[in-house]
Write an enzyme that holds these catalytic residues in place. Sequence first.
Site, PDB file in Angstrom:
ATOM      1  CE  LYS A 133      -6.608  -1.535  -9.758  1.00  0.00           C
ATOM      2  NZ  LYS A 133      -5.473  -1.687  -8.720  1.00  0.00           N
ATOM      3  CE1 TYR A 160      -6.814   0.528  -3.941  1.00  0.00           C
ATOM      4  CE2 TYR A 160      -6.882   2.396  -5.563  1.00  0.00           C
ATOM      5  CZ  TYR A 160      -7.026   1.156  -5.414  1.00  0.00           C
ATOM      6  OH  TYR A 160      -7.083   0.345  -6.325  1.00  0.00           O
ATOM      7  CG  ASN A 212      -3.938  -4.655 -10.377  1.00  0.00           C
ATOM      8  OD1 ASN A 212      -4.664  -3.794 -10.415  1.00  0.00           O
ATOM      9  ND2 ASN A 212      -3.791  -5.395  -9.266  1.00  0.00           N
ATOM     10  CG  HIS A 270     -10.326  -2.334  -6.097  1.00  0.00           C
ATOM     11  ND1 HIS A 270      -9.339  -2.716  -5.238  1.00  0.00           N
ATOM     12  CD2 HIS A 270     -11.551  -1.989  -5.529  1.00  0.00           C
ATOM     13  CE1 HIS A 270      -9.880  -2.688  -3.907  1.00  0.00           C
ATOM     14  NE2 HIS A 270     -11.270  -2.354  -4.174  1.00  0.00           N
ATOM     15  CD  GLU A 288     -13.368  -1.625  -1.527  1.00  0.00           C
ATOM     16  OE1 GLU A 288     -12.305  -1.804  -0.989  1.00  0.00           O
ATOM     17  OE2 GLU A 288     -13.692  -2.057  -2.653  1.00  0.00           O
TER      18      GLU A 288
HETATM   19  P1  CMP Z   1      -6.113  -3.322  -5.630  1.00  0.00           P
HETATM   20  O1  CMP Z   1      -6.977  -4.399  -5.489  1.00  0.00           O
HETATM   21  O2  CMP Z   1      -6.643  -2.119  -6.274  1.00  0.00           O
HETATM   22  O3  CMP Z   1      -5.814  -2.948  -4.085  1.00  0.00           O
HETATM   23  C1  CMP Z   1      -4.464  -2.226  -3.751  1.00  0.00           C
HETATM   24  C2  CMP Z   1      -3.797  -2.012  -4.919  1.00  0.00           C
HETATM   25  O4  CMP Z   1      -2.246  -1.662  -4.588  1.00  0.00           O
HETATM   26  C3  CMP Z   1      -3.541  -3.332  -5.615  1.00  0.00           C
HETATM   27  O5  CMP Z   1      -4.672  -3.566  -6.397  1.00  0.00           O
HETATM   28  C4  CMP Z   1      -2.244  -3.003  -6.839  1.00  0.00           C
HETATM   29  O6  CMP Z   1      -2.828  -2.518  -7.929  1.00  0.00           O
HETATM   30  C5  CMP Z   1      -1.502  -2.090  -5.990  1.00  0.00           C
HETATM   31  N1  CMP Z   1      -0.249  -2.425  -5.766  1.00  0.00           N
HETATM   32  C6  CMP Z   1       0.622  -1.668  -6.275  1.00  0.00           C
HETATM   33  N2  CMP Z   1       2.020  -2.402  -5.597  1.00  0.00           N
HETATM   34  C7  CMP Z   1       1.755  -3.258  -5.021  1.00  0.00           C
HETATM   35  C8  CMP Z   1       2.510  -4.190  -4.113  1.00  0.00           C
HETATM   36  N3  CMP Z   1       3.639  -4.406  -4.207  1.00  0.00           N
HETATM   37  N4  CMP Z   1       1.466  -5.328  -3.418  1.00  0.00           N
HETATM   38  C9  CMP Z   1       0.168  -5.182  -3.561  1.00  0.00           C
HETATM   39  N5  CMP Z   1      -0.445  -4.356  -4.172  1.00  0.00           N
HETATM   40  C10 CMP Z   1       0.249  -3.241  -4.731  1.00  0.00           C
END
Ligand code: CMP
Length: 139
Positions: free
Chosen positions: A10, A50, A113, A116, A127
């Site tokens: 990311k 998403y 984070n 993904h 995906e």
């Molecule tokens: P990812 O695995 O990319 O899938 C969805 C993303 O939403 C997740 O990682 C997080 O980066 C993002 N996200 C942001 N806020 C939240 C939240 N409160 N709970 C879960 N995912 C979140």
Amino acid sequence: SVERTLSIIKPDATRRNLTGKINAMFEEAGLRIVAQKRTRLTKEQAETFYEVHKERAFYGELCAFMTSGPVVVQVLEGEGAIAKNREVMGATNPANADDGTVRKLYGESVEANSVHGSDAPETAAQEIAYFFAGTEIVG
Ligand code: CMP
């Protein structure tokens, strides 16, 4: 069985020049990077990718973040690749991630984070097809 999973490094991680360190963690876990490209997602691409989260409060912010800088999209291959990648990544929220995981080491917040990874075989197939043509994946 040998699986493939879609991984995204990311914008928070590309900004800090962490692509190689994260890729090394995948490779050390036995995952092979069988396709990879650095790109900047358009708003439309992020929103479609998403789409399952579109009713969630964080959807708009998440799509804005994912278009805020370059990402590295990749296909990881290996025995049980989907679960293995999820182990290497750690919990979605870096605060809950185990020691030694990508998100514990590098994640800045639940949104930023660092990585993904696909959560199941069906989503992995979807995906991967969203980002890569079959001819771009070289196992
Ligand atoms: P990812 O695995 O990319 O899938 C969805 C993303 O939403 C997740 O990682 C997080 O980066 C993002 N996200 C942001 N806020 C939240 C939240 N409160 N709970 C879960 N995912 C979140």
